[in-house]
Design an enzyme around this catalytic site. Structure first.
Site, PDB file in Angstrom:
ATOM      1  N   GLN A 153       0.859  -1.214   0.047  1.00 29.58           N
ATOM      2  CA  GLN A 153       0.244  -0.028  -0.010  1.00 29.58           C
ATOM      3  C   GLN A 153       0.829   1.229  -0.109  1.00 29.58           C
ATOM      4  O   GLN A 153       1.890   1.195   0.781  1.00 29.58           O
ATOM      5  CB  GLN A 153      -0.898   0.145   1.319  1.00 29.58           C
ATOM      6  CG  GLN A 153      -2.068   1.000   1.093  1.00 29.58           C
ATOM      7  CD  GLN A 153      -2.976   1.383   2.374  1.00 29.58           C
ATOM      8  OE1 GLN A 153      -2.135   1.731   3.364  1.00 29.58           O
ATOM      9  NE2 GLN A 153      -4.134   1.326   2.067  1.00 29.58           N
ATOM     10  N   TYR A 200      -5.899  11.053   4.588  1.00 30.18           N
ATOM     11  CA  TYR A 200      -4.215  11.334   4.191  1.00 30.18           C
ATOM     12  C   TYR A 200      -4.625  11.985   2.870  1.00 30.18           C
ATOM     13  O   TYR A 200      -5.525  12.533   2.212  1.00 30.18           O
ATOM     14  CB  TYR A 200      -3.699   9.930   4.020  1.00 30.18           C
ATOM     15  CG  TYR A 200      -3.590   9.214   5.372  1.00 30.18           C
ATOM     16  CD1 TYR A 200      -2.997   9.937   6.582  1.00 30.18           C
ATOM     17  CD2 TYR A 200      -4.279   8.054   5.726  1.00 30.18           C
ATOM     18  CE1 TYR A 200      -2.931   9.452   7.784  1.00 30.18           C
ATOM     19  CE2 TYR A 200      -4.158   7.572   6.983  1.00 30.18           C
ATOM     20  CZ  TYR A 200      -3.516   8.034   8.155  1.00 30.18           C
ATOM     21  OH  TYR A 200      -3.563   7.599   9.333  1.00 30.18           O
ATOM     22  N   GLY A 229      -8.489  -7.089   9.337  1.00 27.19           N
ATOM     23  CA  GLY A 229      -7.523  -6.124  10.015  1.00 27.19           C
ATOM     24  C   GLY A 229      -7.208  -6.816  11.385  1.00 27.19           C
ATOM     25  O   GLY A 229      -6.439  -7.505  11.537  1.00 27.19           O
TER      26      GLY A 229
HETATM   27  C1  LIG Z   1      -3.245  -1.101  14.097  1.00 27.29           C
HETATM   28  C2  LIG Z   1      -4.147  -0.737  12.686  1.00 27.29           C
HETATM   29  C3  LIG Z   1      -3.045  -0.150  11.827  1.00 27.29           C
HETATM   30  C4  LIG Z   1      -3.942   0.516  10.383  1.00 27.29           C
HETATM   31  N1  LIG Z   1      -3.014   0.750   9.550  1.00 27.29           N
HETATM   32  C5  LIG Z   1      -3.615   0.914   8.231  1.00 27.29           C
HETATM   33  C6  LIG Z   1      -2.847   1.246   7.014  1.00 27.29           C
HETATM   34  O1  LIG Z   1      -1.640   1.296   7.122  1.00 27.29           O
HETATM   35  N2  LIG Z   1      -3.432   1.780   6.007  1.00 27.29           N
HETATM   36  C7  LIG Z   1      -4.718   1.561   5.907  1.00 27.29           C
HETATM   37  O2  LIG Z   1      -5.499   1.694   4.905  1.00 27.29           O
HETATM   38  N3  LIG Z   1      -5.498   1.341   6.839  1.00 27.29           N
HETATM   39  C8  LIG Z   1      -5.092   0.719   8.017  1.00 27.29           C
HETATM   40  N4  LIG Z   1      -5.781   0.570   9.177  1.00 27.29           N
HETATM   41  C9  LIG Z   1      -7.246   0.203   8.941  1.00 27.29           C
HETATM   42  C10 LIG Z   1      -7.540  -1.272   8.809  1.00 27.29           C
HETATM   43  O3  LIG Z   1      -6.772  -1.563   7.307  1.00 27.29           O
HETATM   44  C11 LIG Z   1      -8.881  -1.598   8.437  1.00 27.29           C
HETATM   45  O4  LIG Z   1      -9.605  -1.012   7.332  1.00 27.29           O
HETATM   46  C12 LIG Z   1      -9.747  -1.525   9.652  1.00 27.29           C
HETATM   47  O5  LIG Z   1      -9.097  -1.870  10.833  1.00 27.29           O
HETATM   48  C13 LIG Z   1     -11.135  -1.877   9.662  1.00 27.29           C
HETATM   49  O6  LIG Z   1     -10.898  -3.319   9.465  1.00 27.29           O
HETATM   50  P1  LIG Z   1     -11.282  -4.462  10.845  1.00 27.29           P
HETATM   51  O7  LIG Z   1     -12.483  -4.272  11.503  1.00 27.29           O
HETATM   52  O8  LIG Z   1     -11.015  -5.772   9.969  1.00 27.29           O
HETATM   53  O9  LIG Z   1      -9.855  -4.260  11.666  1.00 27.29           O
HETATM   54  C14 LIG Z   1      -5.353   0.127  10.327  1.00 27.29           C
HETATM   55  C15 LIG Z   1      -6.141  -0.360  11.490  1.00 27.29           C
HETATM   56  C16 LIG Z   1      -5.619  -0.698  12.591  1.00 27.29           C
HETATM   57  C17 LIG Z   1      -6.089  -1.549  13.600  1.00 27.29           C
END
Ligand SMILES: Cc1cc2nc3c(=O)[nH]c(=O)nc-3n(C[C@H](O)[C@H](O)[C@H](O)COP(=O)(O)O)c2cc1C
Length: 360
Positions: free
Chosen positions: A101, A182, A323
């Site tokens: 990414q 962003y 995630g």
């Molecule tokens: C620790 C952490 C770091 C994340 N870093 C990014 C990232 O680098 N880029 C991004 O697009 N989203 C990032 N996210 C969002 C996740 O990709 C995801 O969209 C979000 O956590 C919702 O999905 P989930 O409910 O399965 O966790 C991050 C989320 C968490 C919890």
């Protein structure tokens, strides 16, 4: 019905299943040089051995000032690419597709790590002035500098150079991060883009930078390599970016060679009101897929195998991204295969772990 374990082919890339690792910032670069470390090898490697079909890196900065924190990974130089190559080699050896990414944090750059408060980094401690479409800060963060045309052009070139390095380093899929408040999302949203030049005002003008980045990245990577874009489908704020905008933009992205959009939401305004719950962003993936025909990935509180399978069954998405569930359980796909009882054409199990396999 599309099984979660049915492979999917995008351009020249065949992904063994549709359970994919979401991008997850680790803020674990030690030397503040953007070079991924053993942490990244183990974090991503464990999810590859755990059966995820596609393993996406965290937001990886295309320029030093595009980092969220000084501890983010990057791909703006060859030393970073060399370190990534070791990681992509391992992911591929485990049957996972290495995906990167590429990101620029815009006005949300130069903060401390979340566990240190996510506050502006002191200039004396290496903080920098962020770049953004307009000089208005994200509340609580450093006031950015509005980007000049030269800065915009340099950023487009930086995305393309990083994409080219990514392919050389073994990444098979490139995702452009245009979500979560962003840089690219800041240009898209009327809440953060107050420009009066050709990058502000109308929808087409606000989308201009993302389209320029997509064109440059598409031209920098081979035709056989898939290109994804992550969007925030809505700002969840009156007067902000909407799902209708997302559908229109996705159609445009398809025309510019994007193969899949990954539908997240929010992150650009603290006034957002998000109805968080299981699969709360799935309707965005469903709408874009239905209205544009473009492939989509769904993300956001997808935690259970049956829930993930239902999203595919109803045709809302071509893949699901996990995630936080993947942070808790690196071998989630292995459990999903067992619980769902579906045929798994490409076994997600390394032979070294066979003696730990579920027995039905
Ligand atoms: C620790 C952490 C770091 C994340 N870093 C990014 C990232 O680098 N880029 C991004 O697009 N989203 C990032 N996210 C969002 C996740 O990709 C995801 O969209 C979000 O956590 C919702 O999905 P989930 O409910 O399965 O966790 C991050 C989320 C968490 C919890």
């Amino acid at each position: 019905m599309t099984s979660i374990f049915e492979p999917v082919t995008v351009r020249g890339t065949r992904v063994r299943n549709r359970a994919w690792l979401a991008p997850l910032c680790q803020y674990s670069v030690d030397a503040r040089d953007g070079v991924p470390t053993d942490w990244h090898l183990v974090h991503l490697g464990a999810r590859a051995t755990g059966g995820f079909g596609l393993v996406m890196t965290e937001a990886t900065a295309v320029t030093p000032e595009g980092r969220i924190t000084p501890h983010d990974t990057g791909l703006w130089n060859d030393a970073q690419a060399t370190a990534w190559e070791r990681i992509t080699g391992f992911l591929a050896s485990q049957g996972a597709i290495p995906a990167v990414q590429l990101a620029h944090a815009g006005r949300k750059a130069s903060t401390t790590r979340p566990w240190r408060g996510g506050v502006p980094v002191d200039p004396d401690a290496g903080g920098w002035t962020p770049l953004a479409p307009s000089p208005s800060p994200y509340p609580g963060l450093t006031s950015p500098i509005a980007m000049t045309q030269a800065a915009i052009d340099a950023t487009v070139r930086a995305f393309a150079a990083a994409a080219s390095r990514a392919v050389d380093a073994g990444f098979e899929v490139v995702e452009v991060h245009a979500a979560h408040g962003y840089l690219l999302h800041e240009f898209l949203s009327p809440l953060s883009n107050g420009r009066t030049d050709s990058y502000g005002g109308s929808f087409r003008n606000r989308a201009r930078l993302l389209i320029e980045v997509v064109d440059a990245v598409r031209a920098a990577i081979p035709d056989i390599r898939p290109l994804f874009v992550r969007l925030s489908a809505t700002d969840w704020v009156d007067g902000g970016w909407t799902l209708d905008d997302t559908v229109a933009l996705s159609a445009l992205l398809a025309d510019h060679g994007v193969d899949l959009v990954d539908l997240s939401s929010g992150g650009n305004d603290p006034g957002q009101r998000i109805p968080v719950g299981p699969g709360y962003q799935v309707p965005f993936a469903r709408a874009v897929r239905a209205e544009t025909g473009l492939r989509t990935a769904a993300v956001g509180l997808i935690t259970e195998p049956s829930q993930a399978q239902a999203i595919l069954d109803e045709g809302a998405a071509d893949a699901v991204l996990l995630g936080r569930a993947a942070l808790r359980e690196p071998t989630w796909p292995v459990r999903a295969a067992h619980e769902l009882g579906l045929p798994v054409p490409d076994a997600p199990y390394p032979v070294q772990y066979l003696r730990g396999a579920y027995r039905s």
